[in-house]
Structures are given as C-alpha cells and as structure tokens.
Design a protein around this motif. Structure first.
Motif, short mmCIF file in Angstrom:
data_model
loop_
_atom_site.label_atom_id
_atom_site.label_comp_id
_atom_site.label_asym_id
_atom_site.label_seq_id
_atom_site.Cartn_x
_atom_site.Cartn_y
_atom_site.Cartn_z
N PRO A 41 3.39 -12.93 6.85
CA PRO A 41 2.15 -13.35 6.19
C PRO A 41 1.11 -12.23 6.24
N ASN A 42 0.51 -11.95 5.09
CA ASN A 42 -0.54 -10.94 4.97
C ASN A 42 -0.08 -9.54 5.36
N GLY A 43 1.23 -9.34 5.45
CA GLY A 43 1.73 -8.03 5.80
C GLY A 43 1.45 -7.63 7.24
N ASP A 44 1.20 -8.59 8.11
CA ASP A 44 0.89 -8.32 9.51
C ASP A 44 2.18 -8.01 10.26
N PRO A 45 2.40 -6.78 10.71
CA PRO A 45 3.66 -6.44 11.37
C PRO A 45 3.86 -7.14 12.72
N ASP A 46 2.80 -7.71 13.26
CA ASP A 46 2.93 -8.45 14.53
C ASP A 46 3.29 -9.91 14.31
N ALA A 47 3.29 -10.35 13.06
CA ALA A 47 3.63 -11.75 12.75
C ALA A 47 5.13 -11.87 12.52
N GLU A 48 5.64 -13.08 12.69
CA GLU A 48 7.06 -13.34 12.51
C GLU A 48 7.38 -13.59 11.03
N ALA A 78 9.33 -13.33 0.17
CA ALA A 78 8.61 -14.15 -0.81
C ALA A 78 7.09 -13.99 -0.71
N ASN A 79 6.59 -13.52 0.43
CA ASN A 79 5.14 -13.37 0.57
C ASN A 79 4.57 -12.25 -0.28
N VAL A 80 5.43 -11.33 -0.72
CA VAL A 80 4.96 -10.24 -1.58
C VAL A 80 4.90 -10.76 -3.01
N LYS A 81 3.68 -10.94 -3.52
CA LYS A 81 3.49 -11.48 -4.86
C LYS A 81 2.39 -10.71 -5.58
N PHE A 82 2.60 -10.46 -6.85
CA PHE A 82 1.55 -9.90 -7.69
C PHE A 82 1.85 -10.28 -9.13
N THR A 127 -16.91 -3.01 -20.90
CA THR A 127 -15.70 -3.54 -21.53
C THR A 127 -14.51 -2.59 -21.39
N SER A 128 -14.74 -1.36 -20.94
CA SER A 128 -13.63 -0.42 -20.79
C SER A 128 -12.80 -0.77 -19.56
N THR A 129 -11.57 -0.33 -19.56
CA THR A 129 -10.63 -0.62 -18.48
C THR A 129 -10.35 0.64 -17.68
N SER A 130 -10.33 0.47 -16.36
CA SER A 130 -9.99 1.58 -15.46
C SER A 130 -8.81 1.16 -14.59
N SER A 131 -8.34 2.07 -13.76
CA SER A 131 -7.24 1.74 -12.85
C SER A 131 -7.51 2.33 -11.49
N ARG A 132 -6.85 1.77 -10.48
CA ARG A 132 -7.00 2.26 -9.11
C ARG A 132 -5.75 1.89 -8.32
N ARG A 133 -5.48 2.66 -7.27
CA ARG A 133 -4.40 2.35 -6.35
C ARG A 133 -4.93 1.39 -5.28
N ILE A 134 -4.15 0.35 -4.99
CA ILE A 134 -4.58 -0.64 -4.01
C ILE A 134 -3.41 -1.04 -3.10
N PHE A 135 -3.75 -1.60 -1.94
CA PHE A 135 -2.78 -2.34 -1.14
C PHE A 135 -2.72 -3.74 -1.76
N ALA A 136 -1.67 -4.03 -2.51
CA ALA A 136 -1.55 -5.34 -3.16
C ALA A 136 -0.94 -6.37 -2.22
N PHE A 137 -0.40 -5.91 -1.10
CA PHE A 137 0.11 -6.79 -0.05
C PHE A 137 -0.13 -6.10 1.27
N GLY A 138 -0.70 -6.85 2.21
CA GLY A 138 -1.05 -6.25 3.49
C GLY A 138 -2.40 -5.56 3.44
N THR A 139 -2.89 -5.17 4.58
CA THR A 139 -4.20 -4.52 4.69
C THR A 139 -4.08 -3.30 5.59
N HIS A 140 -5.10 -2.47 5.53
CA HIS A 140 -5.19 -1.31 6.42
C HIS A 140 -6.63 -1.18 6.90
N PRO A 141 -6.84 -0.92 8.19
CA PRO A 141 -8.20 -0.88 8.71
C PRO A 141 -9.09 0.19 8.09
N ASP A 142 -8.48 1.22 7.52
CA ASP A 142 -9.28 2.29 6.93
C ASP A 142 -9.57 2.06 5.45
#
Length: 344
Positions: free
Chosen positions: A220-227, A234-238, A11-26
């Motif tokens: 879309p999805n933070g893909d730098p190769d996409a238009e 507007a695609n950045v949402k949280f 029931t305890s709450t923790s926190s973490r840093r995330i990519f909330a938009f886009g992805t990274h292969p690592d």
C-alpha cells in the motif's frame, strides 16, 4: 513516469515527471500523486525496487546468431562471469569451453545456423557476442514479458531494446541524476506509446523474484516496510490521458479565414490510419463535403477544401468524432469542434 497537466487559468498543456505510485521524502506534492493523465507519447517508467532482483529473469545477453527466435539468450541461474567468458571464446574452441549446465547462447531451433563459416547444429554453442573480447556480452535486452504494462485489456508493447534492469543505486537521490538515478530499478519504455483513456497497471512474470526467490509485489502506497502478497501488484494504478486534438492553423471562432486554407489538427497520440472517418463539415448550417483528409506523421490530420474551397463569408463548423481511434483502437471520447468564419 510522465503525466500531462494544465495550470489553472491556462488552456495549454504541460508535462512533468512524477512518482505515480509511492512517495519520496525529498519530493514535493506536485511530484508525487496518483495520476489520471499519464502521457500517451514519449513516456518512460522507472520502477524503483527496494532490493535486488534476479537479473537472469529480467535480461538476456546478445549472441552471435539466432538461438531461439532472436539473437539473445537467457543466462542460466547460477552462471558466473567465468561461465559467460567460456562461451565468449573463439568460434573454433567454443565446443570445448562452452558446455554444461551454465552454458549460454546455445542453438535451440531445429536446422542449426551459421556463424561466419562455422555450422552450429541444434544444441551447439553459438557463442556470446563479444566483439571487444572482454569476456562479457556486448549487449543485453529486457526479456519480453518479464515486466509489462496492462491498460484495460491491452498488454502495451514494450521496447525490449530500450528497456533494461539497473541493479545499482539506492533510495537516496544523488547530486547528478536526482530521482532518475534511484535504484535498483527497471526502466520500461513503451514501444509505441500508451492507449488513451484507460486504467493501467504493472505486471511481472512469475519468475521475476528477489534473491530469496520471492515474487515482486506492491505494498500500500509503495511503503517498503508494509506487507504485500508476493506477485500482487494491483496497488499500482494510473490512468492515461484521453485522446485530444489541437487546431494549429485556425483558432476557434476565428474570422476572415481563407476559403482554401488547409485546417490542420494535431493529436496527442498516434492514430490508426484505418480509423480516420466521421469527420463532418458544415458551411452556413448545411453539409459541406468538398474536402479531403490526410494523416501524416501518425498524429497530424490535414483537412483541405477542394474545388473553389469553402463558401465566402460562411460560418464553418468542423467536427472530429469518435470514429477516429488511436493505434490501440481507443476512440476520441468527445467530439472536437472548431468554428470559424471564412473571408469574402
């Protein structure tokens, strides 16, 4: 950015840093996903770009006195380090060196100002703040409104002194710093946290552009190769986490509680001191009103029974309601209830 989360079975709450938009292969799955629980306090955003932006439209440099409402000034487009150095000279020679279309730290307000013993008229050079005399500004800050966070209809106040544009780095995490060193990037720090339980997005001023004068957009999805359409982010949402409380002195369903012991609740966000009401207490099913409530440190509510305290051997129910609001006027979404039994 940072999100809060709970582990199944805990029931305890923790926190973490995330990519909330886009992805990274690592990054692993738990480090990259959209979030419905952006942390309200102590959050910071690293907006990683795929190319360099025009820094003149993101940061201002420090001047020796107030120029336009504060002691910071934009650097004209096309100005070089030599142009900055010409406006960082000694006060007595500034009028002859700091002039022309690339001059910066020019007094824009009526009435002039004083630097040391020198009176600077409107339109005159105030001078770049260069105490170490290296020909460059000693300090910069983010231009207000250049980059921001909007949650619902709330434009989140940004700490422009802690926020900054970092034009270095690339998409490969270095050995030191990891994902927090990816760049180029804008680091955005909210001034007093985020409003609770709202959908949020990012926005950029119209003049925040790349070296080809193209506005920032979010593919879309933070893909730098996409238009994506220039200016469309507007695609950045949280979504931010809802306001919650913890009872830190009395656990739910506890027994034998002191009749005079204060009940302390801690919120996950800063509360509006003018919206602390609607707190109810019952003792044995009957309304109990002999108590005070004090807000301290912005987040801590202390409910203290007065007089002889709670009745003995009584079932006490304390309820915090939606009358309680955060600093952005967002209410507690569901009542927070604590039950306990007093001692003799």
């Amino acid at each position: 950015m940072r999100e809060t989360f709970t582990t199944p079975g805990d029931t305890s709450t923790s926190s973490r840093r995330i990519f909330a938009f886009g992805t990274h292969p690592d990054a692993i799955d738990v480090e990259q996903h959209s979030t419905q629980s952006a942390a309200l306090s102590n959050n910071g955003f690293r907006i990683i770009m795929d190319e360099l932006l025009v820094g003149n439209n993101l940061e201002e440099i420090a001047c020796r006195s107030n120029v336009d409402g504060d002691a910071y000034s934009r650097v004209p487009l096309g100005a070089t380090p030599d142009d900055i150095a010409k406006c960082a000279t000694a006060q007595d020679v500034l009028p002859s060196t700091c002039k022309g279309i690339y001059a910066t730290c020019m007094r824009e307000l009526d009435g002039g100002c004083t630097v040391g013993t020198t009176m600077i008229p409107k339109g005159g050079p105030v001078g770049v703040d260069d105490k170490n005399q290296d020909g460059a500004a000693d300090d910069t800050h983010l231009i207000a409104g250049s980059v921001g966070i909007r949650c619902g209809t709330v434009n989140v106040p940004i700490d422009i002194n802690m926020s900054y544009w970092n034009p270095s780095g690339n998409q490969q995490p270095p050995a030191m710093g990891g994902f927090e060193a990816l760049g180029p990037a804008i680091v955005l720090i909210p001034e007093r946290g985020l409003p609770s339980n709202l959908d949020c997005s990012l926005f950029f001023a119209e003049d925040v552009v790349d070296k080809q004068n193209v506005r920032v957009c979010a593919p879309p999805n933070g893909d730098p190769d996409a238009e994506c359409t220039p200016g469309d982010t507007a695609n950045v949402k949280f979504k931010t986490e809802p306001m919650t409380f913890q009872s830190v002195t009395v656990t739910n369903n506890a027994t034998g509680i002191s009749r005079t012991e204060p009940i302390v609740f801690v919120s996950n966000t800063v509360l509006d001191p003018m919206a602390i009401s609607g707190i109810t207490v019952t003792a044995g099913g009957a309304a109990f009103t002999n108590f005070t409530v004090v807000l301290t440190m912005g987040k801590v509510l202390t409910l203290t029974p007065t007089g002889t305290g709670f009745p003995p051997n009584a079932a006490i129910v304390v309820t915090l309601t939606a009358n309680i609001k955060d600093g952005f006027a967002q209410p507690l979404p569901t009542p927070f209830v604590v039950n306990f039994m007093t001692g003799p």
